[in-house]
Every structure is written in structure tokens, then in C-alpha cells.
Write an enzyme that holds these catalytic residues in place. Structure first.
Site, PDB file in Angstrom:
ATOM      1  N   THR A  15      40.901  43.203  48.543  1.00  0.00           N
ATOM      2  CA  THR A  15      42.771  43.809  48.985  1.00  0.00           C
ATOM      3  C   THR A  15      44.039  43.278  48.579  1.00  0.00           C
ATOM      4  O   THR A  15      44.740  43.506  48.617  1.00  0.00           O
ATOM      5  CB  THR A  15      42.662  42.525  51.045  1.00  0.00           C
ATOM      6  OG1 THR A  15      41.068  43.006  51.107  1.00  0.00           O
ATOM      7  CG2 THR A  15      43.257  42.744  51.036  1.00  0.00           C
ATOM      8  N   GLN A  54      24.773  39.189  35.128  1.00  0.00           N
ATOM      9  CA  GLN A  54      25.651  38.771  34.306  1.00  0.00           C
ATOM     10  C   GLN A  54      26.292  39.351  33.527  1.00  0.00           C
ATOM     11  O   GLN A  54      27.271  39.426  32.744  1.00  0.00           O
ATOM     12  CB  GLN A  54      25.681  37.175  33.959  1.00  0.00           C
ATOM     13  CG  GLN A  54      25.550  36.198  34.909  1.00  0.00           C
ATOM     14  CD  GLN A  54      26.396  36.306  35.683  1.00  0.00           C
ATOM     15  OE1 GLN A  54      26.172  37.121  37.304  1.00  0.00           O
ATOM     16  NE2 GLN A  54      27.973  36.312  35.293  1.00  0.00           N
ATOM     17  N   ASP A  78      41.047  42.900  39.219  1.00  0.00           N
ATOM     18  CA  ASP A  78      40.052  42.415  40.550  1.00  0.00           C
ATOM     19  C   ASP A  78      38.719  41.744  39.282  1.00  0.00           C
ATOM     20  O   ASP A  78      37.607  42.331  40.170  1.00  0.00           O
ATOM     21  CB  ASP A  78      39.593  43.541  41.176  1.00  0.00           C
ATOM     22  CG  ASP A  78      38.847  42.934  42.715  1.00  0.00           C
ATOM     23  OD1 ASP A  78      38.505  42.535  42.989  1.00  0.00           O
ATOM     24  OD2 ASP A  78      38.117  43.934  43.143  1.00  0.00           O
TER      25      ASP A  78
END
Length: 210
Positions: A15, A54, A78
Site C-alpha cells: 500500500t 527462500q 516493496d
């Protein structure tokens, strides 16, 4: 220029990435979640898929960092490559969900990658409590996240706090429990004011308009 947003699952990274990209005209670089071939399997059987997940994230994140380093634009990312190696992989290892052999192999690969790239110009950490994370995770309603364990989130939060306490780069810490930037313009302005103040001291003024 590389602006990175760090934070636990559900802290609001995506966001904030979208909002900052729109506000400043920065180029957003999002975490590869929706098309991740391992994520759903991982939440169903963490010990089986932890290493695969990972390595997938490390590969994608390293490619992003290399691309960002070659760009003349301002990129807001992000989640960072550091979180994979300093938080998520160690947490899985500590919980017995990743073997020592896999963890050591993973860590050596990360160290090699980091010898080839530099740290972000600014790190923004979204600090959040477990209740707030759970609330946000429930609101977004991703099916594969319904099986996330509380002890898994708690372990991540502890490692985030430890990592941030020793982080040496340029850093802003945002209290995501109380600064509700997603639906409060005044709270979002608080964040942009902090970023402007930090950037003004870090970079020449003309760079801020990019």
C-alpha cells in the site's frame, strides 16, 4: 535512487509503495507474491518448501536490486533482499523449518550476492504489532495466508526489531499501528514530510523531482 520499504507480513508495504509511487512519480517495484509458484505450498507445509521459497525470493530480489542499480530513475521497492536473509530464512531455521545445511547454503549465496550490490539510499521500516498484522492479513483475505501461524509472525517481528536496531544505513521507522496512511491523508502526509526531510539532507535538491 533506491527507496526500500521493509516490514512484516501485513504491515502495509505494498500500500505504501503504491502511494509513494503515485505521490512522487517514483517507479514501483513490487514483491512477487501473486504469481509465486511456492507460496501456497509453503504455508501448507513449511518445512518441505522453506528452502525452495527462500531461494525463489532471493533470486527475484537480487534481479530487482541489479536492475535498480542500473536505473537513472527513483525506484521504490516493496520489501528488500535483506529481509529474506536476515529475517525470514533465520526465522525458519530457528523454528526447525529449514535445515542447517540448507540455511548455510542459502546464507553463503546471499553473502556473495551482497558483495556485488549496494544498500538502498533510504530504508523505510513499517513497525507493527502482531494484532495489527493479523487484522490487516484478515482484511485482505488471501486464501494461502489463512494458515499462517502466530508463532511464525511473532518470530519474524522479533527478528525485524533486532535487524532494524543494528541497521547502519539511512533509515525511517514508521509506527504502522498508529500512523494509518492507507486511509488517512493526514497520516500519509506525516510520512511524506519525514521522507522529504530525510531526503533533503541526503540528496541534491534536483534529484527529488525525479
Amino acid at each position: 535512487m533506491h527507496i526500500a520499504i521493509a516490514g512484516n507480513i501485513g504491515s502495509g508495504k505494498t500500500t505504501l509503495t503504491k502511494m509513494l509511487a503515485a505521490h512522487y512519480g517514483w517507479i514501483p517495484k513490487y514483491e512477487p507474491v501473486d504469481f509465486n509458484p511456492y507460496l501456497s505450498d509453503f504455508y501448507e507445509d513449511m518445512s518441505r518448501w522453506s528452502f525452495n521459497l527462500q531461494i525463489y525470493f532471493l533470486n527475484k530480489r537480487f534481479k530487482d536490486v541489479v536492475e535498480i542499480s542500473k536505473s537513472d530513475l527513483v525506484v521504490v521497492q516493496d520489501r528488500t533482499i535483506y529481509e529474506d536473509a536476515r529475517i525470514f530464512a533465520p526465522n525458519l531455521h530457528d523454528m526447525g523449518l529449514m535445515s542447517s545445511r540448507d540455511f548455510e547454503n542459502y546464507s553463503e549465496l546471499f553473502d556473495l550476492m551482497m558483495s556485488l550490490v549496494k544498500a538502498p539510499d533510504l530504508m523505510i521500516y513499517l513497525k507493527s504489532s502482531i494484532p495489527n498484522l493479523i487484522s490487516q492479513i484478515q482484511k485482505r483475505g488471501r486464501e494461502y495466508e489463512r494458515s499462517i501461524r502466530i508463532d511464525y509472525l511473532s518470530g519474524l517481528n522479533e527478528k525485524y526489531d533486532n535487524w532494524i536496531s543494528t541497521y547502519k544505513g539511512n533509515l525511517l521507522v514508521i509506527d504502522a499501528d498508529h500512523i494509518k496512511f492507507g486511509n488517512n491523508p493526514e497520516d500519509f502526509e506525516k510520512i511524506t514530510n519525514m521522507i522529504d526531510a530525510q531526503m533533503f539532507g541526503l540528496f541534491p535538491a534536483p534529484e527529488q523531482s525525479k
